[in-house]
Design a protein around this motif. Structure first.
Motif, PDB file in Angstrom:
ATOM      1  N   ALA A   1      -3.882 -12.297  -1.979  1.00  0.00           N
ATOM      2  CA  ALA A   1      -3.987 -11.386  -0.841  1.00  0.00           C
ATOM      3  C   ALA A   1      -4.055  -9.939  -1.307  1.00  0.00           C
ATOM      4  O   ALA A   1      -4.847  -9.142  -0.792  1.00  0.00           O
ATOM      5  CB  ALA A   1      -2.808 -11.585   0.104  1.00  0.00           C
ATOM      6  N   ALA A   2      -3.241  -9.588  -2.305  1.00  0.00           N
ATOM      7  CA  ALA A   2      -3.239  -8.220  -2.818  1.00  0.00           C
ATOM      8  C   ALA A   2      -4.555  -7.888  -3.512  1.00  0.00           C
ATOM      9  O   ALA A   2      -5.098  -6.788  -3.362  1.00  0.00           O
ATOM     10  CB  ALA A   2      -2.068  -8.027  -3.778  1.00  0.00           C
ATOM     11  N   LEU A   3      -5.083  -8.842  -4.292  1.00  0.00           N
ATOM     12  CA  LEU A   3      -6.363  -8.632  -4.957  1.00  0.00           C
ATOM     13  C   LEU A   3      -7.481  -8.437  -3.934  1.00  0.00           C
ATOM     14  O   LEU A   3      -8.343  -7.561  -4.085  1.00  0.00           O
ATOM     15  CB  LEU A   3      -6.691  -9.824  -5.855  1.00  0.00           C
ATOM     16  CG  LEU A   3      -5.890  -9.960  -7.154  1.00  0.00           C
ATOM     17  CD1 LEU A   3      -6.174 -11.300  -7.816  1.00  0.00           C
ATOM     18  CD2 LEU A   3      -6.215  -8.822  -8.110  1.00  0.00           C
ATOM     19  N   LEU A   4      -7.470  -9.244  -2.885  1.00  0.00           N
ATOM     20  CA  LEU A   4      -8.508  -9.132  -1.862  1.00  0.00           C
ATOM     21  C   LEU A   4      -8.412  -7.831  -1.092  1.00  0.00           C
ATOM     22  O   LEU A   4      -9.437  -7.259  -0.704  1.00  0.00           O
ATOM     23  CB  LEU A   4      -8.422 -10.318  -0.898  1.00  0.00           C
ATOM     24  CG  LEU A   4      -9.125 -11.595  -1.334  1.00  0.00           C
ATOM     25  CD1 LEU A   4      -8.904 -12.702  -0.311  1.00  0.00           C
ATOM     26  CD2 LEU A   4     -10.615 -11.352  -1.528  1.00  0.00           C
ATOM     27  N   ASP A   5      -7.197  -7.350  -0.859  1.00  0.00           N
ATOM     28  CA  ASP A   5      -7.043  -6.074  -0.160  1.00  0.00           C
ATOM     29  C   ASP A   5      -7.775  -4.966  -0.913  1.00  0.00           C
ATOM     30  O   ASP A   5      -8.482  -4.147  -0.320  1.00  0.00           O
ATOM     31  CB  ASP A   5      -5.552  -5.717  -0.026  1.00  0.00           C
ATOM     32  CG  ASP A   5      -4.866  -6.485   1.085  1.00  0.00           C
ATOM     33  OD1 ASP A   5      -5.584  -7.039   1.939  1.00  0.00           O
ATOM     34  OD2 ASP A   5      -3.628  -6.535   1.098  1.00  0.00           O
ATOM     35  N   ASP A   6      -7.604  -4.930  -2.225  1.00  0.00           N
ATOM     36  CA  ASP A   6      -8.264  -3.906  -3.036  1.00  0.00           C
ATOM     37  C   ASP A   6      -9.775  -4.089  -3.042  1.00  0.00           C
ATOM     38  O   ASP A   6     -10.530  -3.134  -2.831  1.00  0.00           O
ATOM     39  CB  ASP A   6      -7.721  -3.960  -4.468  1.00  0.00           C
ATOM     40  CG  ASP A   6      -8.441  -2.975  -5.388  1.00  0.00           C
ATOM     41  OD1 ASP A   6      -8.381  -1.765  -5.113  1.00  0.00           O
ATOM     42  OD2 ASP A   6      -9.055  -3.416  -6.374  1.00  0.00           O
ATOM     43  N   LEU A   7     -10.229  -5.313  -3.265  1.00  0.00           N
ATOM     44  CA  LEU A   7     -11.671  -5.562  -3.305  1.00  0.00           C
ATOM     45  C   LEU A   7     -12.328  -5.325  -1.952  1.00  0.00           C
ATOM     46  O   LEU A   7     -13.464  -4.841  -1.880  1.00  0.00           O
ATOM     47  CB  LEU A   7     -11.929  -7.004  -3.765  1.00  0.00           C
ATOM     48  CG  LEU A   7     -11.603  -7.299  -5.233  1.00  0.00           C
ATOM     49  CD1 LEU A   7     -11.652  -8.801  -5.492  1.00  0.00           C
ATOM     50  CD2 LEU A   7     -12.565  -6.565  -6.162  1.00  0.00           C
ATOM     51  N   ASN A   8     -11.618  -5.649  -0.873  1.00  0.00           N
ATOM     52  CA  ASN A   8     -12.173  -5.428   0.464  1.00  0.00           C
ATOM     53  C   ASN A   8     -12.338  -3.949   0.769  1.00  0.00           C
ATOM     54  O   ASN A   8     -13.310  -3.545   1.412  1.00  0.00           O
ATOM     55  CB  ASN A   8     -11.288  -6.089   1.522  1.00  0.00           C
ATOM     56  CG  ASN A   8     -11.505  -7.586   1.603  1.00  0.00           C
ATOM     57  OD1 ASN A   8     -12.577  -8.085   1.284  1.00  0.00           O
ATOM     58  ND2 ASN A   8     -10.478  -8.311   2.007  1.00  0.00           N
ATOM     59  N   ARG A   9     -11.394  -3.135   0.322  1.00  0.00           N
ATOM     60  CA  ARG A   9     -11.518  -1.691   0.528  1.00  0.00           C
ATOM     61  C   ARG A   9     -12.775  -1.158  -0.144  1.00  0.00           C
ATOM     62  O   ARG A   9     -13.442  -0.271   0.387  1.00  0.00           O
ATOM     63  CB  ARG A   9     -10.283  -0.968  -0.017  1.00  0.00           C
ATOM     64  CG  ARG A   9      -9.079  -0.990   0.889  1.00  0.00           C
ATOM     65  CD  ARG A   9      -8.032   0.012   0.442  1.00  0.00           C
ATOM     66  NE  ARG A   9      -7.535  -0.279  -0.896  1.00  0.00           N
ATOM     67  CZ  ARG A   9      -6.489  -1.062  -1.141  1.00  0.00           C
ATOM     68  NH1 ARG A   9      -5.859  -1.643  -0.143  1.00  0.00           N
ATOM     69  NH2 ARG A   9      -6.081  -1.270  -2.371  1.00  0.00           N
TER      70      ARG A   9
END
Length: 211
Positions: free
Chosen positions: A139-147
């Protein structure tokens, strides 16, 4: 504070759209004073918006530390979406096995109620899978990539062709794999889905370059 955050959100959204659409070109300067004057606000929310764009890779520091629009090549985007596709694929695989029946029903309803702004529907679908994977590191990795990828993902739906229709079909296929608890299939379909997004964005950039 709330007004400042809303102002920063407004500036961030407007500048993101201009950068992705090519209205603001690589190397164009983004001055706090000029942007603040255009939007009729103080420099504080403008500065916040520029720092967010910097973290997303859309702008960078130029001469004398001023912000300029970053050149985002197809190779840069390929690296970003390749990484994103792999993480999203893992997420889809885990979600297929770990989502509760309530979460599966909610995922189904997101696509059934697809009658609004499609970029929002798309974000809700992917977010539901992220939460359904039940893995905080992912979830944390996706938050960064989504931004970093969101402005480009949204722009792909504004391009030519029927990317929205294609994306809907891809979402439905992923949904069926998740409902069938077929993690491998869900992962494969998600990886292909993200590759399709990159293809649409690459075509958009190519069209802009020849405009």
């Amino acid at each position: 504070m709330a007004n400042s955050e809303r102002s920063a959100d407004h500036v961030h959204a407007a500048l993101s759209e201009r950068i992705v659409a090519g209205t603001l070109r690589p190397g164009d300067a983004l001055t706090e004073s000029g942007i603040a004057e255009e939007f009729g606000m103080s420099r504080t929310p403008v500065r916040e918006a520029l720092h967010r764009l910097d973290s997303e890779g859309l702008v960078e520091r130029g001469p004398r530390r001023a912000f300029v629009v970053r050149r985002m090549s197809v190779a840069d985007l390929r690296d970003l979406f390749e990484t994103l596709g792999e993480i999203e694929a893992i997420c889809a695989r885990l979600a297929a096995h770990r989502m509760t029946e309530i979460e599966r029903d909610a995922l189904t309803r997101i696509l059934a109620d697809d009658n609004g702004h499609y970029a929002t529907v798309n974000a809700r679908f992917h977010d539901a899978l992220r939460r359904g994977a039940q893995n905080r590191t992912i979830a944390a990795l996706l938050d960064d990539l989504n931004r970093r990828s969101l402005p480009w993902r949204e722009a792909s739906f504004r391009g030519s062709g029927d990317r929205i229709g294609q994306s809907r079909d891809e979402h439905r296929a992923i949904l069926q794999a998740v409902l069938a608890r077929d993690g491998d299939c869900a992962a494969t379909l998600m990886r292909a889905h993200m590759a399709s997004s990159l293809s649409a964005i690459s075509e958009m950039l190519l069209a802009e370059a020849h405009a």
